[in-house]
Design a protein around this motif. Sequence first.
Motif, short mmCIF file in Angstrom:
data_model
loop_
_atom_site.label_atom_id
_atom_site.label_comp_id
_atom_site.label_asym_id
_atom_site.label_seq_id
_atom_site.Cartn_x
_atom_site.Cartn_y
_atom_site.Cartn_z
N ARG A 64 0.83 -1.21 0.00
CA ARG A 64 0.00 0.00 0.00
C ARG A 64 0.86 1.26 0.00
O ARG A 64 0.45 2.31 -0.49
N HIS A 70 1.11 0.80 -6.27
CA HIS A 70 -0.28 1.26 -6.21
C HIS A 70 -0.89 1.33 -7.60
O HIS A 70 -2.08 1.04 -7.79
N THR A 289 -6.18 3.10 -1.08
CA THR A 289 -5.20 4.04 -0.54
C THR A 289 -5.19 3.99 0.98
O THR A 289 -6.22 4.24 1.62
#
Length: 368
Positions: A64, A70, A289
């Motif tokens: 993450r 990502h 996120t």
Amino acid sequence: MATQDTATDWAGDARNASPDGEFVRDTTYIEDRISPSVSEPTAQDDGTFFWPMEAGHYRLVAARACPWAHRAVITRRLMGLEDTLSLGLASPTHDVRSWTFDLDPGEVDPVLGTKRLQEAYFNRFPNYPRGITVPAIVEESTKRVVTNSYNTIVRDFITEWTDFQRAGAPDLYPTQHAEEMEKLNEYIFHNINNGVYRAGFAGSQEAYEKAYNQLWEALDFVEERLGTQRYMVGDHITETDIRLFATLIRFDPVYYGHFKCSREKTAEMPNIRGYLQELFQIPGFGDTTDFTEIKQHYYMVHTEINPTKIVPVGPDMSWLAQPHDRDRLGGAPFAEGTTLPGALPAGEHIKNPEQFQINLFGPAVAGK
């Protein structure tokens, strides 16, 4: 989160910053690809291998914290590949040997059975000499790394894994915009994606100021461009927007202060602010996120520039959930007929959701 620096197998802090000048990123990766044209790993003329394209055969290992990883996580979700490639998520903190699976029960990846991503690299390349990076695709049966070429991984999710994509998956690489996208991708990489690192890891005042000025010239370009069009290219979200989002969403929490990029925050730039708000509120972006893990990684791993390992409490990012006005520019996130991702798969929830993320995406974003 495990406090690895007190563990008996701690191998020393990671080292990233340039010792005496400009930060130069190693861009040599394992360039193998997964292809529908082969039934077994097959050598190519350039020395790489093609691996067979099969559902349930590979694991995407990401973190993450990492902007490069990502991108792959967002794209996998937007294209509906969650049931095709499993997802392993590494801890945000690590030692010099890089990514570990401290977030999983027993601190072992539940599919690969390994404590560190490094093991998958060594299973294929004993004494692998380069950085152990995410994202990486690992063959589940042999626990061997297949590729860590983040640009190719993302592009192939869009253009090659078509037989496995969700019905109505978006066209994130429209051929009519390919040339413009490639030019922008290159510009964004050098000046923004890698530009923040060139500022943060600079080893001299001169190198820092050069990177800082190039970064802000590029961010001003983006702010101006987004004042006249809704997305970076065309009328819909493309791969270029994913590349940009992964850096911009980390700007206020880490790059602004930690990497000394502090002319303005993205929250203070009207067009970039609205652009980030719109993207964040779309499933695939905001529900992948984790701001806590992002800050933990940068402030705890980069001890050359933050030796105390103190992680800031702020900033307040709840503005991302506020209404935006991007529809004033026309266009739409995706073309008519595109379907959005469904609920997050089991085990893929955010470990540290902010309340505004729960309000946006529902309790499933927190695994509830």
